[in-house]
Motif scaffolding. Structure first.
Motif, PDB file in Angstrom:
ATOM      1  N   LEU A 165     -18.254 -57.719  -8.287  1.00 41.36           N
ATOM      2  CA  LEU A 165     -18.753 -58.092  -6.958  1.00 41.36           C
ATOM      3  C   LEU A 165     -17.854 -57.464  -5.902  1.00 41.36           C
ATOM      4  N   ASN A 166     -18.431 -56.666  -5.036  1.00 39.06           N
ATOM      5  CA  ASN A 166     -17.711 -56.060  -3.943  1.00 39.06           C
ATOM      6  C   ASN A 166     -17.685 -57.051  -2.788  1.00 39.06           C
ATOM      7  N   ALA A 167     -16.497 -57.468  -2.345  1.00 40.54           N
ATOM      8  CA  ALA A 167     -16.417 -58.468  -1.285  1.00 40.54           C
ATOM      9  C   ALA A 167     -15.438 -58.033  -0.200  1.00 40.54           C
ATOM     10  N   THR A 168     -15.750 -58.425   1.030  1.00 45.10           N
ATOM     11  CA  THR A 168     -14.927 -58.104   2.190  1.00 45.10           C
ATOM     12  C   THR A 168     -14.647 -59.389   2.946  1.00 45.10           C
ATOM     13  N   GLU A 169     -13.404 -59.594   3.342  1.00 44.61           N
ATOM     14  CA  GLU A 169     -13.093 -60.734   4.197  1.00 44.61           C
ATOM     15  C   GLU A 169     -13.380 -60.337   5.642  1.00 44.61           C
ATOM     16  N   VAL A 170     -14.222 -61.122   6.313  1.00 44.00           N
ATOM     17  CA  VAL A 170     -14.581 -60.877   7.704  1.00 44.00           C
ATOM     18  C   VAL A 170     -13.907 -61.955   8.548  1.00 44.00           C
ATOM     19  N   THR A 171     -13.163 -61.523   9.567  1.00 40.36           N
ATOM     20  CA  THR A 171     -12.453 -62.459  10.439  1.00 40.36           C
ATOM     21  C   THR A 171     -13.132 -62.496  11.801  1.00 40.36           C
ATOM     22  N   PHE A 172     -13.412 -63.721  12.272  1.00 38.59           N
ATOM     23  CA  PHE A 172     -14.060 -63.937  13.559  1.00 38.59           C
ATOM     24  C   PHE A 172     -13.008 -64.052  14.661  1.00 38.59           C
ATOM     25  N   PRO A 173     -13.430 -63.951  15.935  1.00 34.20           N
ATOM     26  CA  PRO A 173     -12.466 -64.029  17.047  1.00 34.20           C
ATOM     27  C   PRO A 173     -11.610 -65.301  17.035  1.00 34.20           C
ATOM     28  N   ASP A 174     -12.136 -66.416  16.496  1.00 28.18           N
ATOM     29  CA  ASP A 174     -11.356 -67.662  16.466  1.00 28.18           C
ATOM     30  C   ASP A 174     -10.403 -67.729  15.272  1.00 28.18           C
ATOM     31  N   GLY A 175     -10.360 -66.653  14.462  1.00 31.37           N
ATOM     32  CA  GLY A 175      -9.446 -66.612  13.324  1.00 31.37           C
ATOM     33  C   GLY A 175     -10.052 -67.117  12.031  1.00 31.37           C
ATOM     34  N   LYS A 176     -11.222 -67.773  12.089  1.00 28.36           N
ATOM     35  CA  LYS A 176     -11.881 -68.227  10.869  1.00 28.36           C
ATOM     36  C   LYS A 176     -12.400 -67.006  10.102  1.00 28.36           C
ATOM     37  N   THR A 177     -12.559 -67.178   8.789  1.00 27.65           N
ATOM     38  CA  THR A 177     -13.007 -66.056   7.961  1.00 27.65           C
ATOM     39  C   THR A 177     -14.155 -66.480   7.051  1.00 27.65           C
ATOM     40  N   VAL A 178     -14.929 -65.500   6.633  1.00 25.91           N
ATOM     41  CA  VAL A 178     -15.907 -65.674   5.568  1.00 25.91           C
ATOM     42  C   VAL A 178     -15.685 -64.537   4.572  1.00 25.91           C
ATOM     43  N   ILE A 179     -16.079 -64.785   3.338  1.00 30.05           N
ATOM     44  CA  ILE A 179     -16.068 -63.743   2.315  1.00 30.05           C
ATOM     45  C   ILE A 179     -17.499 -63.218   2.227  1.00 30.05           C
ATOM     46  N   VAL A 211     -22.687 -61.812  21.492  1.00 36.76           N
ATOM     47  CA  VAL A 211     -22.735 -60.362  21.727  1.00 36.76           C
ATOM     48  C   VAL A 211     -21.488 -59.976  22.519  1.00 36.76           C
ATOM     49  N   GLY A 212     -20.845 -58.891  22.087  1.00 35.59           N
ATOM     50  CA  GLY A 212     -19.613 -58.437  22.730  1.00 35.59           C
ATOM     51  C   GLY A 212     -18.367 -58.802  21.955  1.00 35.59           C
ATOM     52  N   ASP A 213     -18.448 -59.832  21.097  1.00 34.82           N
ATOM     53  CA  ASP A 213     -17.289 -60.192  20.254  1.00 34.82           C
ATOM     54  C   ASP A 213     -17.029 -59.080  19.244  1.00 34.82           C
ATOM     55  N   VAL A 214     -15.779 -58.915  18.887  1.00 37.29           N
ATOM     56  CA  VAL A 214     -15.385 -57.916  17.878  1.00 37.29           C
ATOM     57  C   VAL A 214     -14.913 -58.653  16.636  1.00 37.29           C
ATOM     58  N   LEU A 215     -15.461 -58.274  15.477  1.00 38.35           N
ATOM     59  CA  LEU A 215     -15.065 -58.867  14.211  1.00 38.35           C
ATOM     60  C   LEU A 215     -14.107 -57.928  13.496  1.00 38.35           C
ATOM     61  N   SER A 216     -13.280 -58.467  12.628  1.00 35.71           N
ATOM     62  CA  SER A 216     -12.327 -57.651  11.862  1.00 35.71           C
ATOM     63  C   SER A 216     -12.687 -57.684  10.394  1.00 35.71           C
ATOM     64  N   PHE A 217     -12.699 -56.515   9.763  1.00 31.88           N
ATOM     65  CA  PHE A 217     -12.874 -56.410   8.311  1.00 31.88           C
ATOM     66  C   PHE A 217     -12.469 -55.043   7.867  1.00 31.88           C
TER      67      PHE A 217
END
Length: 124
Positions: free
Chosen positions: A1-15, A118-124
């Protein structure tokens, strides 16, 4: 399974399961009965373009979040309804109004739960 951790502007993450190949992108969330609140599906397109998504054979409502090459949210379709119709033409397409390179699918209500706009930047 290829997985990426995505971080939201508030610091919370999802896999997020990461979908790169055409066949995986076409299948996406089809035929699945659930998606945990801390999970998602990240689609990586080869280039930035208008990419509408459809919900054919998707069994649960999803939030679909389009991002440009800088991972900035350019469009959100919240609570897109499941479409289990036998006929694919009964299922509408969503989004694709802005050029996007990345698309993140979350469980319906996920964008609001994580405070995404819209306009928020996510990190991954």
């Amino acid at each position: 399974l290829n997985a990426t951790e995505v971080t939201f502007p508030d610091g919370k993450t999802v896999i997020a399961e990461t979908m790169v190949q055409d066949i995986d992108q076409m299948r996406g969330m089809m035929f699945r009965d659930s998606l945990a609140k801390d999970r998602g599906m990240l689609f990586i397109h080869p280039k930035e373009e208008n990419v509408p998504y459809w919900m054919y054979q998707v069994r649960i409502p999803l939030d679909i979040i389009w991002m440009d090459h800088q991972r900035r949210i350019v469009e959100i379709a919240a609570n897109t309804p499941a479409c289990t119709s036998k006929s694919s033409r009964d299922c509408p397409s969503y989004g694709g109004h802005e050029k996007a390179r990345y698309v993140l699918e979350l469980v319906g209500g996920g964008a609001a739960m994580y405070g995404l706009h819209v306009g928020d930047v996510l990190s991954f």
